[in-house]
Design an enzyme around this catalytic site. Structure first.
Site, short mmCIF file in Angstrom:
data_model
loop_
_atom_site.label_atom_id
_atom_site.label_comp_id
_atom_site.label_asym_id
_atom_site.label_seq_id
_atom_site.Cartn_x
_atom_site.Cartn_y
_atom_site.Cartn_z
N ASP A 120 0.87 -1.08 -0.18
CA ASP A 120 0.00 0.08 0.15
C ASP A 120 0.99 1.13 0.14
OD1 ASP A 120 -2.63 -1.08 -0.23
OD2 ASP A 120 -2.44 -1.65 1.95
N ASP A 177 -6.97 -3.97 -5.65
CA ASP A 177 -6.31 -2.54 -5.08
C ASP A 177 -5.07 -2.13 -5.38
OD1 ASP A 177 -8.25 -4.46 -3.71
OD2 ASP A 177 -8.10 -3.00 -2.12
N1 GLY Z 1 -8.20 -3.17 0.74
C1 GLY Z 1 -8.35 -1.51 0.69
C2 GLY Z 1 -9.96 -1.25 0.41
O1 GLY Z 1 -10.44 -1.46 1.57
O2 GLY Z 1 -10.33 -0.94 -0.66
#
Ligand code: GLY
Length: 403
Positions: free
Chosen positions: A127, A185
């Site tokens: 992330d 994501d």
């Molecule tokens: N995993 C990131 C989100 O909740 O979009």
């Protein structure tokens, strides 16, 4: 530029319908009234956001980042800098300062950047794009300070350390079972890598981003262009072991925020590379969500397009905000009809999200701007609450609209 393009769309629409001047003029006038009304609504939402974030500062522990707020118990939830959302707070503040030029907001953004800086060395998460590019990326865009550049380059190095040649992707989550997990994501973390190649001339980052996007394009999407959330790869062979969900309703369902991440991610891919296959993918995702029979009239999606009790299911305002921002950009890359469609739908999303149902009253919602986000229903967490990324992408969409 996007507004200009939309102006051309309207103008070409008028030329094409020269036998119906009255209707054409009426359509143009209606659009102008809509645009003026939305611009006013956005302006007052920017004011509210400033007010809210100043209130949030009074609730936020000094060494933490905002996570969410629980309205029933008036509980403000904060996180450490290692949480995947930590960059959205300074990022939102920087967008607000870009609009308002407010010293208190800017100083708070800089304070949060200091707290976040150490995450540039974090190699335990994919992330880093969210965390470091939404924060330091915006900081560097607004003030090309070499110290920000160094943080971003180190962050790109840390993110790249999670890339596997065998799988052709960056690992999203570490897994005890040994599978190599990639979630949709992760498309959002690639912009940092493109930036790093542009800043250093080292094509390694660019190549990793392309490979990840191509592997995702090959494996993550269904025939209808919706995407799975999680893919379990065999780390030794790169074969797909399983296609599934973590945050959606079911393995075969279309989790709304996942579709939003894909839409935004492939729009960025096209922006950077100008490769038609990425534009085709972004358009295919846009068509999937906008034409979906379960997309509500006000254009804010339910948390999952296949949630079983629709229309008695929660909406996810964060998915709406991400889609709105992506569609504004995508409208600048497509033909006139699609441009009008994407710009118009983004406008409807922003209109709904900046209305009273979704925008917090001053001094409420823990200082967050947007209400009604859905974090993780299967884990029974962050349900119908504000979310930092909902605020970030709504403010980004508003800024894109007014700019
Ligand atoms: N995993 C990131 C989100 O909740 O979009």
């Amino acid at each position: 530029m996007k507004k200009h393009l939309f102006g051309l769309v309207v103008a070409s629409g008028l030329l094409a319908s020269c036998g119906q001047n009255t209707n054409g003029s009426q359509h143009k006038e209606d659009l102008e009234v809509e645009e003026v009304n939305l611009s006013k609504q956005i302006s007052s939402t920017f004011d509210r956001a400033n007010e809210q974030y100043k209130y949030m500062m009074t609730r936020l522990p000094e060494d933490k980042f905002p996570k969410t707020y629980h309205p029933k118990t008036d509980r403000f939830e904060a996180s450490g800098s290692g949480w995947w959302c930590s960059g959205f707070y300074p990022g939102t503040l920087l967008y607000l300062d870009e609009y308002h030029k407010d010293e208190a907001i800017k100083n708070e953004a800089l304070r949060a950047l200091d707290l976040l800086e150490k995450e540039q060395y974090n190699t335990s998460t994919h992330d880093l794009g969210f965390m470091m590019y939404c924060s330091f990326g915006n900081a560097f865009r607004l003030d090309p300070n070499p110290a920000y550049k160094d943080v971003l380059i180190q962050s790109a190095k840390s993110l790249s350390s999670r890339f596997s040649e065998k799988v052709g992707a960056i690992k999203s989550w570490d897994s005890r079972e040994g599978d190599f997990l990639v979630i949709i994501d992760n498309m959002m973390n690639l912009e940092l890598l493109f930036w790093a190649t542009a800043a250093t001339g080292d094509s390694t980052y660019y190549d990793i981003a392309i490979k990840h996007a191509d592997t995702t394009l090959k494996n993550h999407f269904r025939e209808d262009h919706s995407s799975y959330h999680v893919l379990n790869y065999n780390p030794e062979t790169g074969e797909v072991n399983k296609k599934r969900t973590a945050q959606g309703y079911a393995d075969e369902s279309a989790w709304a925020r996942g579709q939003a991440w894909g839409l935004y991610g492939y729009t960025v891919m096209y922006r950077v590379t100008k490769d038609q296959k990425y534009l085709d993918q972004a358009v295919a995702i846009a068509e999937f969500v906008l034409n979906h029979p379960n997309m509500p009239d006000d254009k804010i999606p339910y948390w999952d397009f296949d949630a079983p009790q629709i229309p008695n299911e929660l909406r996810d305002s964060s998915a709406g905000a991400i889609m709105a921002s992506a569609l504004l950009e995508l409208s600048g890359y497509v033909d006139a009809d699609k441009s009008e469609k994407y710009w118009g739908n983004a406008k409807e999303m922003i209109t709904t999200l900046t209305g009273p149902e979704y925008i917090a009253a001053a001094g409420t919602n823990g200082g967050f701007l947007l209400k009604h986000g859905v974090g993780h229903i299967p884990e029974n967490s962050e349900i119908d609450v504000p979310l930092t990324y909902g605020d970030y992408y709504l403010v980004e969409a508003m800024l894109r609209y007014v700019q």
